[in-house]
Design an enzyme around this catalytic site. Structure first.
Site, short mmCIF file in Angstrom:
data_model
loop_
_atom_site.label_atom_id
_atom_site.label_comp_id
_atom_site.label_asym_id
_atom_site.label_seq_id
_atom_site.Cartn_x
_atom_site.Cartn_y
_atom_site.Cartn_z
N LYS A 161 0.82 -1.20 0.00
CA LYS A 161 0.00 0.00 0.00
C LYS A 161 0.86 1.26 0.00
CE LYS A 161 -1.50 2.17 3.42
NZ LYS A 161 -1.34 3.45 4.16
N ASP A 167 -6.18 0.97 1.32
CA ASP A 167 -6.07 1.01 2.77
C ASP A 167 -7.37 0.49 3.36
OD1 ASP A 167 -7.90 3.06 2.42
OD2 ASP A 167 -6.78 4.53 3.59
#
Length: 219
Positions: free
Chosen positions: A120, A138
């Site tokens: 991420k 996320d």
């Protein structure tokens, strides 16, 4: 969602968040990388409180290494997991100097080799700093994508791949900002505020919520 519904859903989110961008404060690619690493399991607001002092003391990888783990830790101890993050920030700075001439690399593979950098974080840096069409996932994006039907999956990687396949190329760089803000402020974890959602007509979530009843005033 069908392809046309995906586009409509994202256009609706874009209308709600026309100036969407990361809420982390940064001044360049290195400070963006550090801020995103610090934001793991911490709020952007809490990170933004400590980064001005950190970046003033250590604006470059060289300065971050010189500051050391104790120095970094003293400046970020109000955020979660600060000891591990202090170690990672100093170590990734060493790696940047040793492997990349002090510059932040622009590939996912190279970024993920840095201390404290996961998929991420790498995707955020690639998208925000380098304009690459990645879709960082996320907790907010994961929840919104599954709940709405935009891109469902049981893991972060599965959702990321679903979104990358379904989101039009010209919307990818901005779409994750729209989804993050929508998930953070409207499609909340505990209870989505569907009555405030501009994309509720396209959303496939079956248990849409209604506005709370006004509290009766006491005589």
């Amino acid at each position: 969602m069908k392809p046309a519904e995906v586009v409509q859903f994202l256009r609706d989110l874009a209308s709600a968040w026309p100036d969407a961008k990361t809420e982390l404060h940064y001044t360049g690619t290195f400070s963006l990388l550090v801020a995103v690493v610090l934001s793991a399991q911490a709020t952007d607001a809490s990170v933004n409180k400590v980064t001005p002092g950190l970046f003033a003391a250590a604006p470059t990888p060289q300065a971050m290494v010189a500051l050391g783990e104790d120095g970094v830790g003293a400046l970020i101890r109000t955020i979660g997991l600060w000891r591990a993050k202090a170690h990672n920030v100093v170590e990734l700075s060493r790696q940047l100097l040793a492997l990349h001439g002090g510059q932040v690399p622009d590939t996912r593979e190279a970024l993920e080799q840095l201390a404290g950098v996961g998929r991420k974080t790498a995707n955020v840096v690639l998208s925000v700093a380098f304009g690459q069409p990645t879709v960082p996932v996320d907790t907010h994006v994961f929840r919104l994508a599954n709940r709405s039907g935009l891109g469902r999956g049981s893991s972060v990687v599965a959702v990321e791949k679903a979104l990358e396949q379904r989101i039009p190329q010209d919307m990818k760089c901005e779409s994750h900002h729209w989804m993050i803000l929508q998930g953070r402020y409207v499609c909340k974890a505990r209870k989505p505020e569907c009555w405030r959602c501009v994309a509720r007509d396209v959303c496939l979530f079956p248990a849409k919520t209604s506005p709370p009843r006004p509290t009766a005033r006491r005589a």
